[in-house]
Each structure stands twice: as C-alpha cells, then as structure tokens.
Design a protein around this motif. Structure first.
Motif, PDB file in Angstrom:
ATOM      1  N   CYS A  44       0.804  -1.230   0.000  1.00 38.33           N
ATOM      2  CA  CYS A  44       0.000   0.000   0.000  1.00 38.33           C
ATOM      3  C   CYS A  44       0.837   1.280   0.000  1.00 38.33           C
ATOM      4  O   CYS A  44       0.329   2.330  -0.407  1.00 38.33           O
ATOM      5  CB  CYS A  44      -0.939  -0.006   1.197  1.00 38.33           C
ATOM      6  SG  CYS A  44      -2.173  -1.324   1.122  1.00 38.33           S
ATOM      7  N   ARG A  47      -0.958   4.203   1.462  1.00 41.60           N
ATOM      8  CA  ARG A  47      -2.336   4.470   1.019  1.00 41.60           C
ATOM      9  C   ARG A  47      -3.305   3.522   1.715  1.00 41.60           C
ATOM     10  O   ARG A  47      -2.957   2.405   2.068  1.00 41.60           O
ATOM     11  CB  ARG A  47      -2.447   4.299  -0.490  1.00 41.60           C
ATOM     12  CG  ARG A  47      -1.658   5.374  -1.244  1.00 41.60           C
ATOM     13  CD  ARG A  47      -1.729   5.134  -2.707  1.00 41.60           C
ATOM     14  NE  ARG A  47      -1.041   3.863  -2.979  1.00 41.60           N
ATOM     15  CZ  ARG A  47      -0.576   3.501  -4.147  1.00 41.60           C
ATOM     16  NH1 ARG A  47      -0.748   4.262  -5.200  1.00 41.60           N
ATOM     17  NH2 ARG A  47       0.051   2.357  -4.305  1.00 41.60           N
ATOM     18  N   ALA A  48      -4.527   3.969   1.846  1.00 43.78           N
ATOM     19  CA  ALA A  48      -5.571   3.107   2.408  1.00 43.78           C
ATOM     20  C   ALA A  48      -5.956   2.067   1.355  1.00 43.78           C
ATOM     21  O   ALA A  48      -6.204   2.426   0.197  1.00 43.78           O
ATOM     22  CB  ALA A  48      -6.781   3.938   2.791  1.00 43.78           C
ATOM     23  N   LYS A  50      -8.670   0.552   0.648  1.00 40.06           N
ATOM     24  CA  LYS A  50      -9.967   0.792   0.008  1.00 40.06           C
ATOM     25  C   LYS A  50      -9.906   1.884  -1.061  1.00 40.06           C
ATOM     26  O   LYS A  50     -10.844   2.054  -1.823  1.00 40.06           O
ATOM     27  CB  LYS A  50     -11.037   1.128   1.043  1.00 40.06           C
ATOM     28  CG  LYS A  50     -11.455  -0.065   1.887  1.00 40.06           C
ATOM     29  CD  LYS A  50     -12.163  -1.107   1.052  1.00 40.06           C
ATOM     30  CE  LYS A  50     -12.656  -2.252   1.906  1.00 40.06           C
ATOM     31  NZ  LYS A  50     -13.229  -3.324   1.104  1.00 40.06           N
ATOM     32  N   THR A  51      -8.807   2.634  -1.138  1.00 37.66           N
ATOM     33  CA  THR A  51      -8.649   3.660  -2.176  1.00 37.66           C
ATOM     34  C   THR A  51      -7.842   3.136  -3.358  1.00 37.66           C
ATOM     35  O   THR A  51      -7.643   3.865  -4.333  1.00 37.66           O
ATOM     36  CB  THR A  51      -7.937   4.910  -1.619  1.00 37.66           C
ATOM     37  OG1 THR A  51      -6.585   4.577  -1.273  1.00 37.66           O
ATOM     38  CG2 THR A  51      -8.672   5.469  -0.418  1.00 37.66           C
ATOM     39  N   MET A  52      -7.417   1.897  -3.296  1.00 42.35           N
ATOM     40  CA  MET A  52      -6.525   1.344  -4.319  1.00 42.35           C
ATOM     41  C   MET A  52      -7.260   0.465  -5.320  1.00 42.35           C
ATOM     42  O   MET A  52      -8.273  -0.156  -4.996  1.00 42.35           O
ATOM     43  CB  MET A  52      -5.417   0.536  -3.640  1.00 42.35           C
ATOM     44  CG  MET A  52      -4.537   1.371  -2.747  1.00 42.35           C
ATOM     45  SD  MET A  52      -3.288   0.392  -1.900  1.00 42.35           S
ATOM     46  CE  MET A  52      -2.282  -0.119  -3.282  1.00 42.35           C
ATOM     47  N   ARG A  53      -6.704   0.418  -6.531  1.00 38.47           N
ATOM     48  CA  ARG A  53      -7.171  -0.499  -7.572  1.00 38.47           C
ATOM     49  C   ARG A  53      -6.120  -1.588  -7.737  1.00 38.47           C
ATOM     50  O   ARG A  53      -4.927  -1.307  -7.744  1.00 38.47           O
ATOM     51  CB  ARG A  53      -7.372   0.219  -8.893  1.00 38.47           C
ATOM     52  CG  ARG A  53      -8.596   1.082  -8.896  1.00 38.47           C
ATOM     53  CD  ARG A  53      -8.784   1.740 -10.218  1.00 38.47           C
ATOM     54  NE  ARG A  53      -7.858   2.878 -10.258  1.00 38.47           N
ATOM     55  CZ  ARG A  53      -7.684   3.652 -11.299  1.00 38.47           C
ATOM     56  NH1 ARG A  53      -8.338   3.444 -12.409  1.00 38.47           N
ATOM     57  NH2 ARG A  53      -6.853   4.663 -11.234  1.00 38.47           N
ATOM     58  N   GLY A  73     -10.221  -1.372  -2.815  1.00 39.20           N
ATOM     59  CA  GLY A  73     -11.348  -0.588  -3.317  1.00 39.20           C
ATOM     60  C   GLY A  73     -11.907  -1.091  -4.628  1.00 39.20           C
ATOM     61  O   GLY A  73     -13.113  -1.080  -4.852  1.00 39.20           O
ATOM     62  N   GLU A  74     -11.049  -1.526  -5.534  1.00 37.46           N
ATOM     63  CA  GLU A  74     -11.485  -1.985  -6.852  1.00 37.46           C
ATOM     64  C   GLU A  74     -10.516  -3.069  -7.325  1.00 37.46           C
ATOM     65  O   GLU A  74      -9.310  -2.909  -7.225  1.00 37.46           O
ATOM     66  CB  GLU A  74     -11.463  -0.804  -7.820  1.00 37.46           C
ATOM     67  CG  GLU A  74     -12.102  -1.061  -9.151  1.00 37.46           C
ATOM     68  CD  GLU A  74     -12.173   0.221  -9.970  1.00 37.46           C
ATOM     69  OE1 GLU A  74     -11.852   0.131 -11.176  1.00 37.46           O
ATOM     70  OE2 GLU A  74     -12.533   1.286  -9.433  1.00 37.46           O
ATOM     71  N   SER A  96     -16.959  -4.333  -6.019  1.00 36.63           N
ATOM     72  CA  SER A  96     -15.685  -3.725  -6.375  1.00 36.63           C
ATOM     73  C   SER A  96     -14.879  -4.587  -7.353  1.00 36.63           C
ATOM     74  O   SER A  96     -13.755  -4.264  -7.682  1.00 36.63           O
ATOM     75  CB  SER A  96     -14.847  -3.476  -5.124  1.00 36.63           C
ATOM     76  OG  SER A  96     -14.522  -4.701  -4.497  1.00 36.63           O
TER      77      SER A  96
END
Length: 99
Positions: A44, A47-48, A50-53, A73-74, A96
C-alpha cells in the motif's frame, strides 16, 4: 482421474475437486491472509487499501479475486481462459470486482 465438470475450476486452481463453494473461497481468503496481509506496508505504500485499484492476472474462477475485492477498493481480474471466468460460482463477484 476424471474431474466432474462442476468442480473443474476448483481442481484447476487447487488440485482439489471435492470442495464446496464456501471452502473454495475460504481457501482464497487464507491465501490472501498469508501472502498479502502480511506485506500491506509494502503493497500500500501509505495508502488506504480501500482507495486502491488492483489487477489480478490469471484469476481463473476467482478464488483470490473475491478475497482481494473484500480488501481493496477496486479489483480488475483477467484470465486467458474465458471458460474459467464463466465457470466461477454464481454470486462469486463483489461490487468492487470486475472480470
């Protein structure tokens, strides 16, 4: 050994044709816990999740994809075999998750 059509995706992914849908996906959760969750700092980079693809290449029937979709996140999942993607169990996808 002849593997029944219904269980082929499980056999291809794990060598086990006797799993239920729940056991198959639970093994994906376990694999992600062992191989991804143990290295989240590196993955990560601050980064969180859930904000990552995430892109999963070689997703097969989605054993790991489902676990990744619960974490990130996705998730975009691709496989060279359309048959494997189409053979995934009903309800395998997550909002997602894109295959």
């Amino acid at each position: 050994m002849r593997v029944p059509v219904k269980t082929r995706p499980y056999y291809v992914a794990t060598g086990n044709a006797e799993w239920s849908d729940e056991e198959f996906f639970a093994s994906g959760e376990q694999a992600i816990a062992e191989d991804v969750l143990t290295d989240m700092t590196n993955i990560c980079q601050g980064r969180a999740p859930k904000t990552m693809r995430v892109l999963e290449i070689g997703c097969g029937a989605g054993r790991l994809t489902r676990a990744l979709a619960n974490l990130f996140g996705e998730v975009h999942a691709v496989d060279v075999s359309g048959e494997m993607i189409l053979s995934r169990p009903k309800g395998a996808g997550r909002p997602s998750q894109r295959t």
